[in-house]
Design a protein around this motif. Structure first.
Motif, PDB file in Angstrom:
ATOM      1  N   HIS A 191    -118.546 -70.389  99.515  1.00 22.97           N
ATOM      2  CA  HIS A 191    -119.347 -70.574 100.722  1.00 22.97           C
ATOM      3  C   HIS A 191    -120.201 -69.341 100.975  1.00 22.97           C
ATOM      4  O   HIS A 191    -120.044 -68.314 100.327  1.00 22.97           O
ATOM      5  N   HIS A 242    -122.549 -67.440 104.543  1.00 20.79           N
ATOM      6  CA  HIS A 242    -122.706 -67.439 105.990  1.00 20.79           C
ATOM      7  C   HIS A 242    -124.185 -67.318 106.331  1.00 20.79           C
ATOM      8  O   HIS A 242    -124.980 -66.847 105.524  1.00 20.79           O
ATOM      9  N   GLU A 243    -124.536 -67.724 107.530  1.00 25.34           N
ATOM     10  CA  GLU A 243    -125.937 -67.705 107.949  1.00 25.34           C
ATOM     11  C   GLU A 243    -126.496 -66.299 108.047  1.00 25.34           C
ATOM     12  O   GLU A 243    -127.676 -66.078 107.819  1.00 25.34           O
ATOM     13  N   GLU A 260    -123.739 -59.771 106.512  1.00 24.48           N
ATOM     14  CA  GLU A 260    -122.431 -59.361 107.013  1.00 24.48           C
ATOM     15  C   GLU A 260    -122.111 -57.933 106.596  1.00 24.48           C
ATOM     16  O   GLU A 260    -122.479 -57.506 105.518  1.00 24.48           O
ATOM     17  N   LYS A 289    -120.975 -66.322 113.886  1.00 19.07           N
ATOM     18  CA  LYS A 289    -121.028 -67.730 113.485  1.00 19.07           C
ATOM     19  C   LYS A 289    -119.899 -67.932 112.490  1.00 19.07           C
ATOM     20  O   LYS A 289    -119.918 -67.391 111.395  1.00 19.07           O
ATOM     21  N   TRP A 290    -118.912 -68.680 112.863  1.00 16.80           N
ATOM     22  CA  TRP A 290    -117.711 -68.824 112.047  1.00 16.80           C
ATOM     23  C   TRP A 290    -117.816 -69.945 111.041  1.00 16.80           C
ATOM     24  O   TRP A 290    -116.959 -70.076 110.185  1.00 16.80           O
ATOM     25  N   ALA A 332    -118.582 -71.664 107.831  1.00 20.09           N
ATOM     26  CA  ALA A 332    -118.943 -71.330 106.452  1.00 20.09           C
ATOM     27  C   ALA A 332    -119.856 -72.425 105.913  1.00 20.09           C
ATOM     28  O   ALA A 332    -119.678 -73.601 106.226  1.00 20.09           O
TER      29      ALA A 332
END
Length: 159
Positions: free
Chosen positions: A86, A88-89, A92, A130-131, A133
Motif C-alpha cells: 500500500h 499513503h496520500e 511521511e 490520513k489512516w 492505506a
C-alpha cells in the motif's frame, strides 16, 4: 539500519528475508526515501526532528508503539495491514524511537527492497493524519496520489 533486496520467499513476512550483499544508504534516495539519524531521546534530536518537520511543512505528529503489549488482543489483526502492499496520500516522516521491524519498498525495477529498522516511531504529518492505506491495485494505479508519486520518482524526487 540494514538495507537489502527482499528474497521474495513466500514464508512468514516477519522473517528477515535477507539477501547478500547489503545495499548502501545512497540506494534509498532514488526510491524517494530521505534518511536522517537523530538518536533519541535527546532534546537536541527532538529539535532537529522539529526543524525537519517545519522545513517539510508537517503540522501533526503522534507516537505509536507496535507490540502485543501495547496493542493487546488487537495486535495480530492490526499488523495484518502492514503485509499488504500500500501507499499513503501524503509524504511521511518516521522517527524510529525504539523496537525493531521492516519497511518494504519497491525500486524502479519493481523489486522489493527491505529496510530493517527498530520500531517505536513518531509519525509526522503534513496535514491531518490520513489512516486509509491505498492498497496497490487497479484503482490505486489510477489515483492522483499514485500518479504524482510515479512522476516524482521519474523526476528523481529531490534531485
Amino acid at each position: 539500519m540494514k538495507i537489502y533486496y527482499h528474497d521474495n520467499a513466500p514464508s512468514n513476512p516477519r522473517h528477515p528475508h535477507s539477501t547478500a550483499p547489503t545495499l548502501p544508504e545512497s540506494h534509498l534516495k532514488p526510491l524517494g526515501i530521505l534518511h536522517y539519524f537523530f538518536p533519541p531521546p535527546s532534546p537536541s534530536a527532538l529539535a532537529e526532528v522539529n526543524n525537519l518537520a517545519a522545513e517539510r511543512h508537517y503540522i501533526n505528529k503522534d507516537v505509536i508503539t507496535i507490540s502485543p503489549l501495547a496493542m493487546g488482543a488487537a495486535y495480530e489483526s492490526n499488523i495484518q495491514m502492514f503485509y499488504e502492499e500500500h501507499m499513503h496520500e501524503d509524504e511521511e516522516i518516521r522517527w524510529i524511537l525504539e523496537g525493531g521491524g521492516y519497511f518494504d519498498v519497491r525500486d524502479a525495477e519493481d523489486r522489493w527492497v527491505r529496510i530493517e529498522v527498530y520500531i517505536k516511531a513518531m509519525r509526522l504529518f503534513q496535514d491531518q493524519p490520513k489512516w486509509a492505506a491505498l492498497y496497490r491495485g487497479k484503482e490505486t494505479e489510477k489515483s492522483d496520489v499514485r500518479k504524482a508519486y510515479l512522476s516524482a520518482r521519474a523526476a528523481g524526487f529531490w534531485d
